[in-house]
Design a protein around this motif. Structure first.
Motif, mmCIF file in Angstrom:
data_model
loop_
_atom_site.group_PDB
_atom_site.id
_atom_site.type_symbol
_atom_site.label_atom_id
_atom_site.label_comp_id
_atom_site.label_asym_id
_atom_site.label_seq_id
_atom_site.Cartn_x
_atom_site.Cartn_y
_atom_site.Cartn_z
ATOM 1 N N GLN A 82 19.217 -152.762 64.427
ATOM 2 C CA GLN A 82 18.355 -151.810 65.122
ATOM 3 C C GLN A 82 18.432 -152.043 66.615
ATOM 4 N N CYS A 83 18.585 -150.977 67.371
ATOM 5 C CA CYS A 83 18.600 -151.096 68.823
ATOM 6 C C CYS A 83 17.199 -151.449 69.320
ATOM 7 N N PRO A 84 17.089 -152.496 70.130
ATOM 8 C CA PRO A 84 15.768 -152.902 70.621
ATOM 9 C C PRO A 84 15.168 -151.909 71.603
ATOM 10 N N GLN A 85 15.978 -151.019 72.117
ATOM 11 C CA GLN A 85 15.479 -150.070 73.115
ATOM 12 C C GLN A 85 15.077 -148.731 72.510
ATOM 13 N N CYS A 86 15.996 -148.114 71.759
ATOM 14 C CA CYS A 86 15.687 -146.781 71.221
ATOM 15 C C CYS A 86 15.259 -146.828 69.757
ATOM 16 N N GLN A 87 15.302 -148.053 69.165
ATOM 17 C CA GLN A 87 14.799 -148.268 67.800
ATOM 18 C C GLN A 87 15.618 -147.546 66.728
ATOM 19 N N GLU A 133 26.106 -153.345 72.359
ATOM 20 C CA GLU A 133 25.915 -152.082 73.053
ATOM 21 C C GLU A 133 25.444 -151.000 72.092
ATOM 22 N N CYS A 134 24.479 -150.242 72.528
ATOM 23 C CA CYS A 134 23.972 -149.133 71.726
ATOM 24 C C CYS A 134 24.706 -147.864 72.129
ATOM 25 N N VAL A 135 25.300 -147.193 71.152
ATOM 26 C CA VAL A 135 26.058 -145.978 71.456
ATOM 27 C C VAL A 135 25.130 -144.778 71.644
ATOM 28 N N ASP A 136 23.879 -144.959 71.298
ATOM 29 C CA ASP A 136 22.932 -143.855 71.394
ATOM 30 C C ASP A 136 22.265 -143.786 72.763
ATOM 31 N N CYS A 137 21.721 -144.932 73.212
ATOM 32 C CA CYS A 137 20.972 -144.912 74.482
ATOM 33 C C CYS A 137 21.675 -145.693 75.583
ATOM 34 N N GLY A 138 22.768 -146.405 75.231
ATOM 35 C CA GLY A 138 23.508 -147.120 76.251
ATOM 36 C C GLY A 138 22.989 -148.512 76.555
ATOM 37 N N TYR A 139 22.056 -148.972 75.780
ATOM 38 C CA TYR A 139 21.510 -150.314 75.969
ATOM 39 C C TYR A 139 22.604 -151.356 75.801
ATOM 40 N N GLN A 140 22.647 -152.339 76.714
ATOM 41 C CA GLN A 140 23.648 -153.398 76.630
ATOM 42 C C GLN A 140 22.980 -154.750 76.729
HETATM 43 ZN ZN LIG Z 1 19.663 -147.639 71.675
#
Ligand SMILES: [Zn+2]
Length: 68
Positions: A10-15, A32-39
């Motif tokens: 689970q992405c910690p930013q966009c969940q 890296e999150c491909v959805d929100c760009g979180y790295q």
């Molecule tokens: Zn994300």
């Protein structure tokens, strides 16, 4: 360059689930999150990894994706 999706992560930013990839940059693992760009850069020192984390690591299902 190879990127690996971390199944069930689970992405910690966009969940969102199943959007987190892991790639290697200069020997450094980068999440890296491909959805929100979180790295996030991940520590790769095995000796610093607690046993409990290693157990969880074994439960991760790795999916290899060739992007080239
Ligand atoms: Zn994300």
């Amino acid at each position: 360059m190879k990127k690996r999706f971390i199944a069930g992560a689970q992405c910690p930013q966009c969940q969102q689930f199943d959007v987190v990839t892991l790639s290697e940059v200069n020997g450094q693992s980068r999440m890296e999150c491909v959805d929100c760009g979180y790295q996030e850069d991940l520590a790769t020192n095995d000796e610093a990894t607690p046993a409990s984390n290693k157990k969880a690591e074994q439960m991760i299902q790795w999916v290899n994706i060739d992007s080239d």
